[in-house]
Design an enzyme around this catalytic site. Structure first.
Site, PDB file in Angstrom:
ATOM      1  N   LYS A  20       0.916  -1.452   0.073  1.00  0.00           N
ATOM      2  CA  LYS A  20       0.089   0.089  -0.130  1.00  0.00           C
ATOM      3  C   LYS A  20       0.818   1.152   0.120  1.00  0.00           C
ATOM      4  O   LYS A  20       0.487   2.692  -0.996  1.00  0.00           O
ATOM      5  CB  LYS A  20      -0.660   0.024   0.930  1.00  0.00           C
ATOM      6  CG  LYS A  20      -2.059  -1.414   1.476  1.00  0.00           C
ATOM      7  CD  LYS A  20      -2.494  -1.261   2.660  1.00  0.00           C
ATOM      8  CE  LYS A  20      -2.351  -0.663   3.817  1.00  0.00           C
ATOM      9  NZ  LYS A  20      -1.469  -2.702   4.103  1.00  0.00           N
ATOM     10  N   ARG A  96      -9.357   1.156   8.703  1.00  0.00           N
ATOM     11  CA  ARG A  96      -8.732  -0.669   9.197  1.00  0.00           C
ATOM     12  C   ARG A  96      -9.827  -1.062  10.239  1.00  0.00           C
ATOM     13  O   ARG A  96      -9.538  -2.537  10.339  1.00  0.00           O
ATOM     14  CB  ARG A  96      -7.639  -0.534  10.195  1.00  0.00           C
ATOM     15  CG  ARG A  96      -6.385  -0.548   9.540  1.00  0.00           C
ATOM     16  CD  ARG A  96      -5.157  -0.337  10.915  1.00  0.00           C
ATOM     17  NE  ARG A  96      -4.080  -0.912  10.435  1.00  0.00           N
ATOM     18  CZ  ARG A  96      -3.160  -0.376   9.613  1.00  0.00           C
ATOM     19  NH1 ARG A  96      -2.963   0.560   9.492  1.00  0.00           N
ATOM     20  NH2 ARG A  96      -2.099  -1.347   9.502  1.00  0.00           N
ATOM     21  N   ARG A 130      11.464  -5.141   4.496  1.00  0.00           N
ATOM     22  CA  ARG A 130      11.285  -3.969   4.038  1.00  0.00           C
ATOM     23  C   ARG A 130      11.797  -3.152   4.875  1.00  0.00           C
ATOM     24  O   ARG A 130      11.949  -3.599   5.615  1.00  0.00           O
ATOM     25  CB  ARG A 130       9.718  -3.469   4.254  1.00  0.00           C
ATOM     26  CG  ARG A 130       9.090  -2.102   4.542  1.00  0.00           C
ATOM     27  CD  ARG A 130       8.293  -1.810   4.221  1.00  0.00           C
ATOM     28  NE  ARG A 130       6.850  -2.381   5.550  1.00  0.00           N
ATOM     29  CZ  ARG A 130       6.165  -2.725   5.842  1.00  0.00           C
ATOM     30  NH1 ARG A 130       5.126  -1.736   4.831  1.00  0.00           N
ATOM     31  NH2 ARG A 130       5.508  -3.260   6.547  1.00  0.00           N
ATOM     32  N   ARG A 163      11.771  -0.865  10.409  1.00  0.00           N
ATOM     33  CA  ARG A 163      10.263  -0.661  11.222  1.00  0.00           C
ATOM     34  C   ARG A 163      10.589  -1.675  12.394  1.00  0.00           C
ATOM     35  O   ARG A 163      11.146  -2.435  12.179  1.00  0.00           O
ATOM     36  CB  ARG A 163       9.472  -0.334  10.691  1.00  0.00           C
ATOM     37  CG  ARG A 163       8.968   0.539   9.319  1.00  0.00           C
ATOM     38  CD  ARG A 163       7.741   0.375   8.777  1.00  0.00           C
ATOM     39  NE  ARG A 163       6.808   0.128   9.461  1.00  0.00           N
ATOM     40  CZ  ARG A 163       5.302  -0.376   9.263  1.00  0.00           C
ATOM     41  NH1 ARG A 163       5.251   0.037   7.744  1.00  0.00           N
ATOM     42  NH2 ARG A 163       4.265  -1.230   9.984  1.00  0.00           N
ATOM     43  N   ARG A 174       0.392  -8.628  13.110  1.00  0.00           N
ATOM     44  CA  ARG A 174      -0.168  -8.093  12.718  1.00  0.00           C
ATOM     45  C   ARG A 174      -1.545  -8.430  11.297  1.00  0.00           C
ATOM     46  O   ARG A 174      -1.941  -8.189  11.418  1.00  0.00           O
ATOM     47  CB  ARG A 174       0.498  -6.860  11.562  1.00  0.00           C
ATOM     48  CG  ARG A 174       1.589  -6.042  12.600  1.00  0.00           C
ATOM     49  CD  ARG A 174       3.217  -5.264  12.771  1.00  0.00           C
ATOM     50  NE  ARG A 174       2.996  -4.622  11.218  1.00  0.00           N
ATOM     51  CZ  ARG A 174       3.758  -4.834   9.916  1.00  0.00           C
ATOM     52  NH1 ARG A 174       4.554  -4.472  10.875  1.00  0.00           N
ATOM     53  NH2 ARG A 174       3.307  -3.977   9.007  1.00  0.00           N
TER      54      ARG A 174
HETATM   55  P1  AMP Z   1       1.467   0.888   9.849  1.00  0.00           P
HETATM   56  O1  AMP Z   1       2.049   1.484   9.225  1.00  0.00           O
HETATM   57  O2  AMP Z   1      -0.100   1.287   7.993  1.00  0.00           O
HETATM   58  O3  AMP Z   1       1.543  -0.778   9.707  1.00  0.00           O
HETATM   59  O4  AMP Z   1       0.741   1.079  10.902  1.00  0.00           O
HETATM   60  C1  AMP Z   1       1.635   0.781  11.428  1.00  0.00           C
HETATM   61  C2  AMP Z   1       0.954   1.053  12.900  1.00  0.00           C
HETATM   62  O5  AMP Z   1       0.555   1.735  13.663  1.00  0.00           O
HETATM   63  C3  AMP Z   1      -0.120  -0.995  13.312  1.00  0.00           C
HETATM   64  O6  AMP Z   1       0.153  -1.344  13.176  1.00  0.00           O
HETATM   65  C4  AMP Z   1      -1.555   0.144  14.321  1.00  0.00           C
HETATM   66  O7  AMP Z   1      -1.307  -0.388  15.528  1.00  0.00           O
HETATM   67  C5  AMP Z   1      -1.403   1.721  14.087  1.00  0.00           C
HETATM   68  N1  AMP Z   1      -2.120   2.179  13.293  1.00  0.00           N
HETATM   69  C6  AMP Z   1      -2.034   2.433  11.763  1.00  0.00           C
HETATM   70  N2  AMP Z   1      -3.086   3.118  11.387  1.00  0.00           N
HETATM   71  C7  AMP Z   1      -3.832   2.610  12.355  1.00  0.00           C
HETATM   72  C8  AMP Z   1      -5.508   2.221  12.430  1.00  0.00           C
HETATM   73  N3  AMP Z   1      -6.082   2.842  11.341  1.00  0.00           N
HETATM   74  N4  AMP Z   1      -6.343   2.246  13.300  1.00  0.00           N
HETATM   75  C9  AMP Z   1      -5.850   2.110  13.824  1.00  0.00           C
HETATM   76  N5  AMP Z   1      -4.016   1.531  14.548  1.00  0.00           N
HETATM   77  C10 AMP Z   1      -3.605   2.243  13.067  1.00  0.00           C
END
Ligand code: AMP
Length: 217
Positions: A20, A96, A130, A163, A174
């Site tokens: 994404k 999400r 990554r 990360r 996740r």
């Molecule tokens: P990502 O980079 O999108 O994988 O997000 C990293 C982390 O941020 C996730 O594992 C969640 O802990 C938090 N996070 C990001 N977006 C959301 C969302 N829309 N709702 C809840 N937690 C989020």
């Protein structure tokens, strides 16, 4: 049907590691979309020294989701700004949950939802390979999309980082959270006839071309 020259607001849906962030960046480069990544926003937040930052840091370290109200409140500020400036935006990592999707519907018009459908094995390989740039947020992969120089950003020459939540154990958690709380959105948007599914089979070099056609550009 998307009218010519009109760039629709887009939601990118897909498991962790589905690409994404990379696709969103390509949409920024090619069409000047505003990239709204809630994950990036939270990674910035946790750099601050505050009780809220500590709380979010702990949630992210477990691979769990931040509370809907907090995410909704945060994203609204960014979306409002895009609407005011007439800038099309691509949402990456939001919504999400069904709650978040219902909230999103009340604040803006989403015309296209692109679902990047990937199998878990490929996604895990993409996650552990990554690397990202802490400065300009460019994303690389040591297996699929190497930077020109080892561990250095092609754009701004900053040293790349992995990360903290990209370890294999956390990636698996996740995925579990994704299946339990986010995957239902595929059906949610399918029912609204907004969902376009793209099967991710390899490094998807033609992904941007496919998406460009979808948005009719
Ligand atoms: P990502 O980079 O999108 O994988 O997000 C990293 C982390 O941020 C996730 O594992 C969640 O802990 C938090 N996070 C990001 N977006 C959301 C969302 N829309 N709702 C809840 N937690 C989020």
């Amino acid at each position: 049907m998307i009218k010519n020259n009109h760039l629709p607001n887009i939601v990118l849906l897909g498991a962790p590691g589905s690409g994404k962030g990379t696709l969103a960046q390509q949409l920024v480069s090619k069409f000047h979309y505003q990239h709204l990544s809630t994950g990036d926003m939270f990674r910035e937040t946790v750099k601050q020294n505050s009780p809220l930052a500590e709380k979010i840091k702990a949630i992210m370290a477990r691979g769990e989701l931040v509370h809907d109200d907090l995410v909704n409140q945060m994203i609204k500020t960014y979306i409002d700004r895009c609407i005011q400036n007439n800038t099309p935006f691509v949402l990456d990592g939001y919504p999400r949950t069904i709650n978040q999707a219902n909230y999103l519907k009340t604040i803006c018009d989403i015309e296209v939802v692109i679902y990047l459908d990937i199998n878990e094995e490929l996604a895990i390989k993409r996650i552990i390979g990554r690397r990202s740039c802490p400065q300009c947020h460019s994303v690389y992969n040591i297996y699929f999309k190497k930077p020109k120089h080892d561990n250095m950003c092609d754009n701004c020459h900053t040293t790349l980082i992995q990360r903290p939540d990209d370890s294999i154990e956390l990636a698996k958690n996740r995925f579990k959270v994704y299946h339990e709380q986010t995957y239902g959105l595929v059906d949610y948007y399918q029912k609204q006839k907004k969902l376009i599914t793209i099967k991710i089979v390899d490094n998807n070099q033609h992904l941007l071309d496919q998406v460009s056609q979808i948005i009719n550009q």
